[in-house]
Design a protein around this motif. Structure first.
Motif, mmCIF file in Angstrom:
data_model
loop_
_atom_site.group_PDB
_atom_site.id
_atom_site.type_symbol
_atom_site.label_atom_id
_atom_site.label_comp_id
_atom_site.label_asym_id
_atom_site.label_seq_id
_atom_site.Cartn_x
_atom_site.Cartn_y
_atom_site.Cartn_z
ATOM 1 N N PHE A 22 39.903 59.564 86.211
ATOM 2 C CA PHE A 22 39.144 58.504 86.881
ATOM 3 C C PHE A 22 38.054 59.059 87.785
ATOM 4 O O PHE A 22 36.888 58.743 87.627
ATOM 5 C CB PHE A 22 40.053 57.546 87.685
ATOM 6 N N ILE A 23 38.461 59.922 88.742
ATOM 7 C CA ILE A 23 37.495 60.405 89.735
ATOM 8 C C ILE A 23 36.312 61.083 89.043
ATOM 9 O O ILE A 23 35.175 60.925 89.452
ATOM 10 C CB ILE A 23 38.183 61.355 90.732
ATOM 11 N N LEU A 24 36.603 61.856 87.982
ATOM 12 C CA LEU A 24 35.497 62.426 87.202
ATOM 13 C C LEU A 24 35.356 61.729 85.851
ATOM 14 O O LEU A 24 34.258 61.463 85.383
ATOM 15 C CB LEU A 24 35.706 63.923 86.975
ATOM 16 N N THR A 76 33.574 58.394 86.449
ATOM 17 C CA THR A 76 32.411 58.308 87.323
ATOM 18 C C THR A 76 31.150 58.605 86.526
ATOM 19 O O THR A 76 31.057 59.628 85.861
ATOM 20 C CB THR A 76 32.536 59.312 88.485
#
Lengths: 397, 296, 88, 187
Positions: A169-171, A174
């Motif tokens: 998710f975070i990478l 994004t």
């Protein structure tokens, strides 16, 4: 090169396209799924030649990828969390076979209970499998490292599979600026596939029948030595990537440092939160606290040389672990502590299961560390969450 | 399709002497016949089982073909990758999965089912010795009712999982059963499978002297007996229809079947079998042949 | 590929005789072919689990170096031309 | 760095709005990053997405805690929970899709995007789709990215017909608010 706003998963799919991968074994699991969806979309639109095998499990995803690799074509797969654990057996089998394969892991927590958010434990639990293990800190690096992974994996001095981790998710989800290399640049950087042997009726070779104890052990030592020797080769291919493809991120080292040279204190971590840590370091530097960061980009090979050069002699080292080794500190802490001497090392285990640890938490943690932490290993819950009622049932009537 | 002896003698020798198999090994027979049926442009993916050991030790290997040894549940998927890669390289290769009954009926079934559903261009050969013989003879999903194994010392309570029917249900282009007791039948089926595109499944009965408890010199004889007593059918499923081999045409009529006791009594593994177990086995055989007739 | 660096080893093997050992030593009884009875049908060749029946001049011989003495050949011979003889 | 937090409900295109804004910024040769709150999206459930725009490389990866702008696609969320008001700075601005003006001590600018979307026939699964057209008002307030770049991003995302209708809405929404022409990147 063109600059595009794409997600980490799209960046990986783009790398697969640029590397002219011959076969991809795919099976959905959050948060990696959009990599394979993107590849399937590219395939449907005729943008890539990659053969896509839509298998019935992760175990089979790795097996199909492995089969294609043995037959002599470039092969790729991606997974996360339970999926990686489910293919664990094949992960080892591939490394033992010494066949070049590349896999991306969109890291995620491991159950029970269910939790789909980011954590590195799935990735670090493959630490001893014989794979080369890189970890990206932004979508650009996910693209770059995936391409470099093929180069490293197929180098005759290495011949090991390579795993590239990327924060789920975070990478993976994004969207941000990514420089996409031209096909010609990658064709120049990435020579045609090489591998130690090919399974082909023209020259019957068998892989994996019984090896007696000493022979087996010799093979194991060979993996150990190939992994150790890969350190310089990774640097070499990193420099070449900088020269032939993009100089934007320095790949001449296995790990990346930030304001570390004159620092009294060092923070060690891996992955996307390095960005927040750099922001926190800038704030603390303004306050006169001399602190820097070492970001681990390669968990395997573990560059003892780089770790020592960067960390030894510091007043203290703080490790941030986004994964667990229950009953001990996090895996990074254990690695760092076993590498450096005469320097105090403390560990913070946090960010598990998607717990958000941002710049302000880091400022708090780093300051506390500089003031002095008693415990070797601390489990940290962000301040905002701390105020919340964390409902974790204990008693069942 | 005929198959002369001369032709067989000239066929590829897929097994080299000095294997690590037990004396009288039916899997070795099946592997030799595989080479006779498919020839040398064949790659074999061997999943965990007797065949992993039979090949012997490094630096040599007794299978005279390119072999990929692989974990238990991964055979059909690895074969999928290999087959697609050869296609991409423009090579005409028979990719064969070579698995025992445990690897097929139990741990590898999801992978088998997946590859069948995708209609991968591979030949799956199940060599069925009706238990986990490599680890000392534990029951598998393919062990017949009444058989003593090291994990069913009192005799297995459940019927054998009928894999050929399960594969017919997958709507794959070709399903066949064979027995090492009838080499020509088995080899002809391999040759036919070779000519067909898509997923092909061949289930070969391979009676194991040490698990079934009979004298190893009788391996071929027992393999024949299984067919003669109609315990094991020989058929081909192709173009949506089953064709029964001539060796067991007599099984289609219950009245002309040889008694199952003739098959059971020569094996030590059935020594505790009781009359009601025999009745259950007969029922199993009746039902099986009824199903076969439906699909003919 | 002959590029192997001194530390590189791979878990691969080549087809070769005797991968399971000199298996002739496993034998307690050995098949003896009575060539006067042999009709050259090759049934023994077809069923031999060890590839140790070698067709020769229309009939067969046995490779005793690897024959394990299982007796399958004797059992399948339609004219009883192969007898199993004790090794001791 | 400009930090914008989007609020809405699952199915309202919150994530798409944030992504389009980031892509438009990219066309202006700015750095940007956009991501949703990580979770299983469910129609109707409260959703957040984050967009950062900067003239230098963006390093932080965590959710926006102190937004410069809050964009509320569903006005009912203003009363539903405190999430919309989380971490507001003294100069933070809330741009909300709301039918009327709101008297409050906070800086809330209301626009009736639902009306605009309905008039244009921008309806999906029974809901007026305001996600894209709200960006029209937003970029007027922020002064960047340019409306031309936003149009490029919209045309990348949608087919010609839908892009055209959305652009109509964007232009209309752009006119609905007063521009605040200062360089937010350096504040």
């Amino acid at each position: 090169m063109i600059r595009k706003i794409i997600s980490g998963n799209e960046a990986v799919a783009t790398a697969v396209k640029l590397a002219r991968v011959g076969l991809t074994g795919i099976y959905p699991i959050t948060p990696q799924t959009s990599i394979i969806e993107k590849l399937a979309e590219m395939k449907a639109q005729g943008e890539i030649q990659t053969e896509i095998v839509r298998v019935e499990s992760e175990h089979s995803a790795m097996a199909a990828t492995y089969g294609a690799a043995l037959a002599g074509i470039r092969a790729f797969t991606a997974t996360a969390s339970q999926g990686l654990l489910y293919m664990h057996e094949m992960v080892w089998w591939v490394a033992g076979s010494r066949v070049p394969v590349v896999m991306v892991v969109g890291t995620r927590a491991v159950g029970a209970p269910w939790n789909i958010w980011n954590e590195h434990t799935d990735f670090t639990s493959e630490r001893d499998s014989g794979w080369i293990m890189a970890f990206a800190s932004n979508p650009q690096e996910a693209l770059d490292l995936t391409i470099q992974a093929f180069r490293i994996s197929e180098d005759e001095r290495v011949f090991l599979p390579v795993m590239v981790g990327m924060d789920g998710f975070i990478l993976s989800h994004t969207k941000t600026n990514v420089l996409i290399p031209d096909q010609e640049q990658i064709d120049d950087y990435l020579p045609p596939r090489r591998q130690p042997y090919v399974i082909d009726p023209e020259d019957p070779v068998e892989i994996g029948n019984m090896f007696p104890p000493e022979g087996y052990m010799k093979l194991r030592e060979s993996i150990h030595l190939a992994l150790k020797n890969s350190e310089d080769i990774i640097r070499q291919h990193g420099r070449e990537y900088n020269k032939k493809v993009s100089p934007m991120i320095d790949y001449s080292t296995l790990n990346s440092s930030y304001r570390l040279e004159d620092a009294d204190y060092a923070v060690v971590l891996m992955g996307a939160w390095a960005g927040d840590a750099m922001e926190a370091i800038d704030v603390l530097r303004e306050k006169g606290i001399k602190i820097g960061m070492l970001r681990v980009r390669y968990l395997r090979p573990w560059s003892e040389k780089e770790i020592r050069e960067n960390l030894e002699g510091k007043k203290g080292v703080l490790v941030l672990d986004r994964s667990t080794s229950f009953g001990r500190g996090g895996p990074l802490y254990i690695e760092v502590k076993s590498t450096i001497r005469d320097t105090e090392v403390k560990d913070i285990v946090t960010g598990l299961g998607g717990v958000t640890v941002g710049k302000s938490d880091m400022i708090y943690l780093f300051s506390k560390f500089v003031e002095g932490i008693k415990e070797d290993v601390t489990w940290y819950y962000p301040k905002e969450v701390g105020k919340l009622d964390v409902r974790t049932p204990r008693d069942i009537e | 399709m005929t198959l002369g002896l001369r032709e067989i003698l000239n066929k590829h020798n897929s097994l080299i002497s000095g294997t690590a198999a037990c004396p009288g090994c039916p899997e070795n027979m099946a592997m030799r016949m595989l080479g006779m049926g498919l020839g040398k442009d064949t790659v074999v993916v061997v999943v965990a089982g007797c065949s992993s050991i039979i090949q012997g030790n490094a630096p040599y290997n007794s299978y005279n073909l390119p072999v990929v040894n692989i974990a238990f549940a991964a055979g059909p998927a690895a074969a999928s990758g290999l087959a697609r890669a050869y296609k991409q390289k423009g090579k005409d290769v028979n990719v064969v999965v070579w698995a025992g009954d445990g690897g097929t009926a139990d741990i590898g079934f999801a992978s088998l089912s997946g590859a069948a559903e995708r209609n991968e261009d591979i030949i799956y050969v199940c060599v069925d010795n009706e238990a986990y013989m490599n680890s000392g003879g534990q029951r598998s999903g393919s062990t017949p009712l009444g058989a003593i194994t090291s994990t069913t010392p009192e005799g297995k309570k459940e019927n054998k999982k009928n894999l050929p029917f399960l594969m017919v249900s997958h709507n794959v282009p070709y399903v066949a059963t064979a027995s090492v007791g009838y080499p020509h039948d088995y080899i002809q089926k391999l040759k036919r499978a070779k000519e067909i595109d898509g997923f092909r499944y061949i289930h070969v009965l391979t009676p194991d002297p040490y698990g079934w408890l009979f004298d190893p010199s009788r391996t071929a004889e027992i393999a024949k007996l299984a067919v003669q007593t109609c315990y094991w059918p020989l058929f081909e499923y192709y173009n949506g229809k089953i064709t029964v081999s001539q060796e067991c045409l007599h099984c289609l009529d219950k009245r002309t079947r040889r008694p199952i006791k003739d098959f059971l009594s020569v094996q030590g593994r059935f020594k505790r079998v009781k009359e009601d177990d025999i009745a259950k086995l007969e029922k199993y055989i009746d039902d099986m042949w009824e199903k076969i007739k439906e699909l003919m | 590929m002959s590029l192997l660096l001194d530390y590189q080893y791979f878990p691969i093997t080549k087809p070769g005789k005797g991968a399971g050992g000199k298996t002739g030593s496993w034998r307690v009884v050995k098949p003896v072919v009575d060539l006067s009875k042999c009709i050259g049908c090759k049934a023994c060749f077809m069923f031999c689990p060890e590839s140790t029946i070698v067709p020769k001049g229309g009939k067969v011989t046995v490779d005793y170096e690897y024959c394990k003495g299982c007796g399958v050949c004797s059992n399948v011979c339609p004219v009883k031309a192969i007898s199993m003889v004790s090794e001791t | 760095m400009l930090e914008i937090r989007f609020h809405g409900r699952g199915g309202q295109g919150v994530v798409t709005a944030s992504h389009l804004l980031a892509e438009a910024a990219g066309y202006d040769n700015l750095y940007s990053s956009s991501f949703p709150i990580y979770g299983a999206e469910r129609r109707g459930a409260e959703i957040e997405a984050y967009c950062r725009i900067s003239d230098s490389q963006i390093r932080v990866t965590s959710p926006i805690q102190e937004p410069d702008y809050v964009v509320v696609l569903d006005g009912s969320l203003l009363h539903l929970s405190n999430n919309v008001y989380r971490g507001l700075k003294s100069n933070s601005v809330i741009l909300a899709n709301y039918g009327s003006e709101i008297k409050t001590d906070k800086k809330i600018i209301t626009v009736n995007a639902t009306k605009v979307a309905s008039e244009l026939g921008l309806i999906r699964s029974g809901w007026p789709m305001v996600n894209v057209i709200m960006l029209g008002s937003l970029i007027k307030l922020t002064g960047m990215p340019s409306i031309e770049s936003l149009e490029k991003a919209i045309r990348d995302e949608f087919d010609d017909k839908l892009a055209e209708i959305n652009m109509k809405g964007v232009r209309k929404m752009y006119e609905l608010v007063e521009g605040r022409r200062y360089n937010v990147l350096t504040t």
